[in-house]
Design an enzyme around this catalytic site. Structure first.
Site, PDB file in Angstrom:
ATOM      1  N   ASP A  12       1.343  -0.920   0.050  1.00 29.94           N
ATOM      2  CA  ASP A  12      -0.146   0.227   0.156  1.00 29.94           C
ATOM      3  C   ASP A  12       0.403   1.343   0.251  1.00 29.94           C
ATOM      4  O   ASP A  12       0.773   2.019   0.629  1.00 29.94           O
ATOM      5  CB  ASP A  12      -0.775  -0.295   0.967  1.00 29.94           C
ATOM      6  CG  ASP A  12      -0.587   0.086   2.519  1.00 29.94           C
ATOM      7  OD1 ASP A  12       1.231  -0.013   2.309  1.00 29.94           O
ATOM      8  OD2 ASP A  12      -0.987   0.403   3.815  1.00 29.94           O
ATOM      9  N   ASP A  17       6.827   1.188   1.592  1.00 28.28           N
ATOM     10  CA  ASP A  17       6.784   0.345   0.412  1.00 28.28           C
ATOM     11  C   ASP A  17       7.514   0.479  -0.333  1.00 28.28           C
ATOM     12  O   ASP A  17       7.865  -0.579  -0.969  1.00 28.28           O
ATOM     13  CB  ASP A  17       4.976   0.188   0.307  1.00 28.28           C
ATOM     14  CG  ASP A  17       3.944   0.002   1.321  1.00 28.28           C
ATOM     15  OD1 ASP A  17       3.942  -1.025   1.699  1.00 28.28           O
ATOM     16  OD2 ASP A  17       3.954   1.297   2.830  1.00 28.28           O
ATOM     17  N   ASN A  41      -2.476   2.928   3.217  1.00 24.18           N
ATOM     18  CA  ASN A  41      -1.797   3.904   4.279  1.00 24.18           C
ATOM     19  C   ASN A  41      -2.751   5.088   3.323  1.00 24.18           C
ATOM     20  O   ASN A  41      -2.760   6.150   3.581  1.00 24.18           O
ATOM     21  CB  ASN A  41      -0.775   4.313   3.599  1.00 24.18           C
ATOM     22  CG  ASN A  41       0.242   3.727   4.470  1.00 24.18           C
ATOM     23  OD1 ASN A  41      -0.008   3.285   5.732  1.00 24.18           O
ATOM     24  ND2 ASN A  41       1.287   2.811   4.114  1.00 24.18           N
ATOM     25  N   THR A 126       2.719  -5.576   3.081  1.00 18.38           N
ATOM     26  CA  THR A 126       3.786  -4.736   3.820  1.00 18.38           C
ATOM     27  C   THR A 126       2.273  -3.616   3.880  1.00 18.38           C
ATOM     28  O   THR A 126       2.778  -2.551   4.032  1.00 18.38           O
ATOM     29  CB  THR A 126       5.165  -4.014   3.041  1.00 18.38           C
ATOM     30  OG1 THR A 126       4.377  -3.941   1.867  1.00 18.38           O
ATOM     31  CG2 THR A 126       6.205  -4.720   3.127  1.00 18.38           C
ATOM     32  N   PHE A 167      -0.573  -0.791  12.933  1.00 18.45           N
ATOM     33  CA  PHE A 167      -1.448  -0.568  11.607  1.00 18.45           C
ATOM     34  C   PHE A 167      -1.858  -1.133  11.086  1.00 18.45           C
ATOM     35  O   PHE A 167      -3.353  -1.617  10.488  1.00 18.45           O
ATOM     36  CB  PHE A 167      -0.564   0.941  11.303  1.00 18.45           C
ATOM     37  CG  PHE A 167      -1.906   1.442   9.699  1.00 18.45           C
ATOM     38  CD1 PHE A 167      -2.423   2.383  10.038  1.00 18.45           C
ATOM     39  CD2 PHE A 167      -1.088   1.019   8.277  1.00 18.45           C
ATOM     40  CE1 PHE A 167      -3.855   3.236   9.046  1.00 18.45           C
ATOM     41  CE2 PHE A 167      -1.897   1.468   7.096  1.00 18.45           C
ATOM     42  CZ  PHE A 167      -2.997   2.535   7.938  1.00 18.45           C
ATOM     43  N   ASN A 168      -1.169  -2.074  10.227  1.00 14.89           N
ATOM     44  CA  ASN A 168      -1.579  -2.948   9.423  1.00 14.89           C
ATOM     45  C   ASN A 168      -2.526  -4.504   9.555  1.00 14.89           C
ATOM     46  O   ASN A 168      -3.181  -4.188   8.758  1.00 14.89           O
ATOM     47  CB  ASN A 168      -0.105  -3.740   8.277  1.00 14.89           C
ATOM     48  CG  ASN A 168       0.529  -3.369   7.471  1.00 14.89           C
ATOM     49  OD1 ASN A 168      -0.200  -1.827   7.273  1.00 14.89           O
ATOM     50  ND2 ASN A 168       1.842  -3.356   7.736  1.00 14.89           N
ATOM     51  N   HIS A 241      10.028   0.411   8.102  1.00  9.24           N
ATOM     52  CA  HIS A 241       8.912  -1.260   7.904  1.00  9.24           C
ATOM     53  C   HIS A 241       8.914  -2.473   7.512  1.00  9.24           C
ATOM     54  O   HIS A 241       9.127  -3.159   7.741  1.00  9.24           O
ATOM     55  CB  HIS A 241       7.596  -0.911   8.875  1.00  9.24           C
ATOM     56  CG  HIS A 241       7.378   0.443   9.978  1.00  9.24           C
ATOM     57  ND1 HIS A 241       7.964  -0.501  11.619  1.00  9.24           N
ATOM     58  CD2 HIS A 241       6.918   1.885   9.596  1.00  9.24           C
ATOM     59  CE1 HIS A 241       7.172   0.888  11.899  1.00  9.24           C
ATOM     60  NE2 HIS A 241       6.944   2.324  10.882  1.00  9.24           N
ATOM     61  N   ASP A 242       8.403  -1.587   6.560  1.00 12.25           N
ATOM     62  CA  ASP A 242       8.272  -2.930   5.112  1.00 12.25           C
ATOM     63  C   ASP A 242       9.142  -3.435   4.491  1.00 12.25           C
ATOM     64  O   ASP A 242       9.338  -4.579   3.724  1.00 12.25           O
ATOM     65  CB  ASP A 242       7.309  -2.383   3.900  1.00 12.25           C
ATOM     66  CG  ASP A 242       5.815  -1.550   4.466  1.00 12.25           C
ATOM     67  OD1 ASP A 242       5.780  -1.838   5.312  1.00 12.25           O
ATOM     68  OD2 ASP A 242       5.228  -0.611   3.588  1.00 12.25           O
TER      69      ASP A 242
END
Ligand code: BDR
Ligand code: CA
Length: 312
Positions: A12, A17, A41, A126, A167-168, A241-242
């Site tokens: 996303d 990402d 996102n 992700t 979040f995800n 993160h991703d």
């Protein structure tokens, strides 16, 4: 070198990402069969457009993109404009797409690609897990075609979107629950590790100093991303993160993991979206997930800079 690992990125974009896509396309250990997009996102139209813009930036319009779910399995979509901006990828002058998304839904793209692959494929989600949950629910026979699901989501300890949830997983906990319990080897790249995979203002400068269009764009994107973290956490050092999920698949051993039982809280009044990790030892629930716990920050940021530097 062994054959590259066939992977599909489900994402996303999203600043991190975008860096995950870049790392995947830079690494010779990976063969990116396609990118599927999901609402997360930002809305689905934006995340798909952003994936296509990143591919234009990297000169890879040949990578197929298929748009998937625009809302979670059972809930209304919640987005993160305060983190990624209204477009989902604010802060840089990105090129317009030079390719189009495929006509079929992401789940159909995944079905066809998994069915045609000559070996099991690794999925790297992700974003919210809606597309992958839908795939597993619609075509359960395809689980045998998936070798590994290395997902960014969850946390063993604190959340980021709520005190309990990352979040995800928060956005689509029902889909996450399907994925964690599907029987395919799952690695959880959660906040415990991603908050060690930091890039900050020195890395913005290093990216800009590359003197290339991708270097400038990623310097601007990273700079935008650091602003939210500076306001929220008091430090411009920002978790990417991703990209950690991609790094773990490409470079075994970079990320330290431990195997635990993990399940997802879907109904908790204040704990919705929590990934509940059983680290009590014996007697405990049977381990089903490799939980990521550690990464070398310097090694990670060097990997990221080298990835951006590999594109002219
Ligand atoms: C996750 O949420 C999104 O904002 C990021 O792209 C990442 O996938 C981190 O919690
Ligand atoms: Ca994401």
């Amino acid at each position: 070198m062994p054959n590259p690992i066939p992977v599909i990125l489900d994402c996303d974009p999203g600043h991190d990402d975008a860096l995950a896509i870049t790392l995947a396309l830079a690494r010779p250990e990976l063969d990116v069969l396609g990118i599927t997009t999901v609402g997360g996102n930002s809305g689905l139209a934006n995340t798909t457009y952003n994936a296509l813009r990143i591919l234009a930036l990297l000169g890879r319009p040949d990578i197929p993109v298929a748009a998937g779910s625009d809302h979670p399995l059972t809930r209304k979509l919640e987005t993160a404009p305060e983190v990624h901006g209204e477009s989902g990828l604010d802060g840089a002058d990105l090129p317009e797409p030079i390719s189009e998304a495929r006509p079929e839904h992401a789940v159909e793209f995944l079905r066809a690609t998994l069915s045609a692959a000559t070996e099991p494929v690794t999925l790297i989600p992700t974003g919210p897990l809606t597309n992958i949950g839908l795939l597993l629910r619609t075509y359960p026979e395809l689980t045998a075609r998936i070798g590994h699901i290395c997902l960014m989501g969850g946390a063993m300890r604190a959340g980021n979107w709520t005190p309990a949830a990352e979040f995800n997983i928060w956005v689509d906990p029902e889909a996450a629950r399907i994925v964690f319990n599907c029987g395919v080897p799952v690695t959880m790249i959660g906040l415990d590790v991603t908050h060690q995979a930091l890039m900050g203002l020195p890395e913005v400068d290093r990216l800009r100093a590359l003197g290339t269009r991708p270097g400038t764009v990623f310097a601007d994107l990273l700079h935008f991303f650091t602003r939210f973290h500076l306001e929220r956490y008091g430090s411009a050092d920002t978790p990417i993160h991703d990209a950690v999920a991609v790094a773990h698949v490409a470079i075994p051993g970079l990320v330290r993991t431990e195997r635990y039982h993990v399940d997802v809280e879907c109904t908790g009044e204040i704990t919705r979206g929590r990934t509940v990790v059983d680290d009590r030892g014996q007697p405990g629930l049977a381990p089903n997930v490799d939980v990521a716990l550690g990464i070398d920050r310097d090694a990670f940021s060097e990997l990221m800079i080298a990835a951006v530097a590999s594109f002219a």
